[in-house]
Write a protein that holds these residues in place. Structure first.
Motif, short mmCIF file in Angstrom:
data_model
loop_
_atom_site.label_atom_id
_atom_site.label_comp_id
_atom_site.label_asym_id
_atom_site.label_seq_id
_atom_site.Cartn_x
_atom_site.Cartn_y
_atom_site.Cartn_z
N THR A 168 0.84 -1.19 0.00
CA THR A 168 0.00 0.00 0.00
C THR A 168 0.87 1.24 0.00
OG1 THR A 168 -0.18 -0.03 2.41
CG2 THR A 168 -1.92 -1.14 1.16
N ARG A 169 0.37 2.29 -0.61
CA ARG A 169 1.09 3.56 -0.69
C ARG A 169 0.14 4.69 -0.32
NH1 ARG A 169 6.45 1.98 -1.12
NH2 ARG A 169 6.62 0.32 -2.70
N TYR A 170 0.70 5.73 0.29
CA TYR A 170 -0.10 6.86 0.72
C TYR A 170 0.60 8.17 0.44
CZ TYR A 170 -2.69 3.32 3.32
OH TYR A 170 -3.42 2.22 3.68
N ALA A 171 -0.19 9.17 0.10
CA ALA A 171 0.33 10.52 0.02
C ALA A 171 0.66 11.00 1.43
CB ALA A 171 -0.68 11.44 -0.64
N ASP A 172 1.66 11.86 1.53
CA ASP A 172 2.07 12.36 2.83
C ASP A 172 0.92 13.05 3.57
OD1 ASP A 172 5.45 13.32 1.83
OD2 ASP A 172 4.64 11.40 2.50
N ALA A 173 0.06 13.71 2.84
CA ALA A 173 -1.02 14.47 3.45
C ALA A 173 -2.04 13.60 4.16
CB ALA A 173 -1.71 15.33 2.39
N VAL A 174 -2.11 12.33 3.80
CA VAL A 174 -3.12 11.45 4.38
C VAL A 174 -2.53 10.32 5.19
CG1 VAL A 174 -4.64 11.99 2.45
CG2 VAL A 174 -3.30 9.87 2.42
N LYS A 175 -1.23 10.20 5.20
CA LYS A 175 -0.56 9.11 5.89
C LYS A 175 -0.91 9.10 7.37
CE LYS A 175 3.25 8.38 3.93
NZ LYS A 175 4.65 8.51 3.45
N GLY A 176 -1.30 7.95 7.87
CA GLY A 176 -1.68 7.82 9.26
C GLY A 176 -3.15 8.03 9.52
N ARG A 177 -3.86 8.60 8.58
CA ARG A 177 -5.29 8.86 8.74
C ARG A 177 -6.14 8.05 7.77
NH1 ARG A 177 -7.32 13.46 7.48
NH2 ARG A 177 -5.67 14.10 6.04
N PHE A 178 -5.59 7.75 6.61
CA PHE A 178 -6.32 7.00 5.58
C PHE A 178 -5.78 5.58 5.51
CE2 PHE A 178 -7.93 10.55 2.54
CZ PHE A 178 -8.24 11.35 3.61
N THR A 179 -6.67 4.64 5.23
CA THR A 179 -6.28 3.25 5.07
C THR A 179 -6.97 2.67 3.85
OG1 THR A 179 -6.04 2.98 7.47
CG2 THR A 179 -6.14 0.98 6.13
N VAL A 180 -6.19 2.16 2.92
CA VAL A 180 -6.74 1.53 1.73
C VAL A 180 -6.71 0.02 1.90
CG1 VAL A 180 -4.51 1.55 0.52
CG2 VAL A 180 -6.66 1.45 -0.79
N SER A 181 -7.76 -0.63 1.48
CA SER A 181 -7.84 -2.08 1.56
C SER A 181 -8.67 -2.60 0.40
CB SER A 181 -8.44 -2.52 2.90
OG SER A 181 -9.76 -2.02 3.05
N ARG A 182 -8.67 -3.89 0.22
CA ARG A 182 -9.47 -4.47 -0.85
C ARG A 182 -10.02 -5.82 -0.46
NH1 ARG A 182 -5.70 -4.43 -5.87
NH2 ARG A 182 -7.55 -5.34 -6.91
N ASP A 183 -11.15 -6.14 -1.04
CA ASP A 183 -11.79 -7.42 -0.86
C ASP A 183 -12.05 -7.97 -2.25
OD1 ASP A 183 -13.37 -9.63 -0.32
OD2 ASP A 183 -14.50 -8.63 1.27
N ASN A 184 -11.11 -8.73 -2.75
CA ASN A 184 -11.18 -9.20 -4.13
C ASN A 184 -12.40 -10.07 -4.43
OD1 ASN A 184 -8.88 -7.78 -4.84
ND2 ASN A 184 -7.51 -9.50 -4.46
N PRO A 185 -12.80 -10.98 -3.54
CA PRO A 185 -14.01 -11.76 -3.83
C PRO A 185 -15.25 -10.88 -4.00
CG PRO A 185 -12.74 -12.84 -2.12
CD PRO A 185 -12.11 -11.50 -2.34
N LYS A 186 -15.26 -9.72 -3.37
CA LYS A 186 -16.37 -8.79 -3.50
C LYS A 186 -16.14 -7.74 -4.58
CE LYS A 186 -18.01 -9.15 1.28
NZ LYS A 186 -18.32 -8.40 2.52
N ASN A 187 -15.00 -7.82 -5.24
CA ASN A 187 -14.65 -6.85 -6.29
C ASN A 187 -14.76 -5.41 -5.79
OD1 ASN A 187 -14.13 -8.86 -8.20
ND2 ASN A 187 -16.25 -8.88 -8.91
N THR A 188 -14.24 -5.18 -4.60
CA THR A 188 -14.39 -3.89 -3.97
C THR A 188 -13.08 -3.44 -3.32
OG1 THR A 188 -16.72 -4.34 -3.51
CG2 THR A 188 -15.70 -2.54 -2.29
N VAL A 189 -12.79 -2.17 -3.48
CA VAL A 189 -11.67 -1.52 -2.81
C VAL A 189 -12.23 -0.46 -1.88
CG1 VAL A 189 -9.67 -0.02 -3.14
CG2 VAL A 189 -10.00 -2.01 -4.60
N TYR A 190 -11.61 -0.30 -0.73
CA TYR A 190 -12.09 0.64 0.28
C TYR A 190 -11.04 1.70 0.59
CZ TYR A 190 -15.27 -3.26 1.07
OH TYR A 190 -16.18 -4.28 0.91
N LEU A 191 -11.52 2.83 1.03
CA LEU A 191 -10.66 3.86 1.57
C LEU A 191 -11.28 4.34 2.87
CD1 LEU A 191 -8.09 5.57 1.05
CD2 LEU A 191 -9.61 7.34 0.14
N GLN A 192 -10.67 3.92 3.97
CA GLN A 192 -11.11 4.34 5.29
C GLN A 192 -10.47 5.68 5.60
OE1 GLN A 192 -13.30 2.88 7.49
NE2 GLN A 192 -13.04 4.66 8.82
N ILE A 193 -11.28 6.67 5.88
CA ILE A 193 -10.80 8.01 6.16
C ILE A 193 -11.13 8.34 7.61
CG2 ILE A 193 -10.85 10.43 5.50
CD1 ILE A 193 -11.94 9.57 2.77
#
Length: 126
Positions: free
Chosen positions: A58-83
């Motif tokens: 996973t990679r993050y922009a400095d402005a969001v690092k520590g606050r945003f979390t990206v994840s994915r659920d491939n069986p559900k064909n979905t990517v998430y961004l927790q803010i």
């Protein structure tokens, strides 16, 4: 080959949290490297976060690092961004993007991505 639809945006207070979703259809979703970008009013679209096919990179922009979390659920064909801990400067239209590769070198560049969603609005009000 791939259609992406973002959801989960809305009007919230600064300090609150949101969970954005990107639902994919078309080609096999699990084979794609995914990215999140955002565009604030009067500003250019900027990289936010990205995630590899396996989800292990996973990679993050400095402005969001520590606050945003990206994840994915491939069986559900979905990517998430927790803010979390939303700031006023997080206000923007958030876009998800995809490219049919397992790993991307210039993950921060718009040109690396082949497919884009139409965006979901996130507004953090004080």
């Amino acid at each position: 080959q791939v259609q992406l639809v973002e959801s989960g945006g809305g009007l919230v207070q600064t300090g609150d949290s949101l969970r954005l979703s990107c639902a994919a259809s078309g080609r096999t979703f699990s084979n794609y490297y995914m990215g999140w970008f955002r565009q604030a009013p009067g500003k250019e679209r900027e990289f936010v976060a990205s995630i590899s096919w396996s989800g292990t990179s996973t990679r993050y922009a400095d402005a969001v690092k520590g606050r945003f979390t990206v994840s994915r659920d491939n069986p559900k064909n979905t990517v998430y961004l927790q803010i979390d801990s939303l700031k006023a400067e997080d206000t923007a239209v958030y876009y998800c993007a995809a490219t049919p590769r397992s790993l991307v070198f210039m993950y921060f560049a718009e040109s690396e991505y082949d497919y884009w969603g139409r965006g979901t609005q996130v507004t953090a009000a004080s």
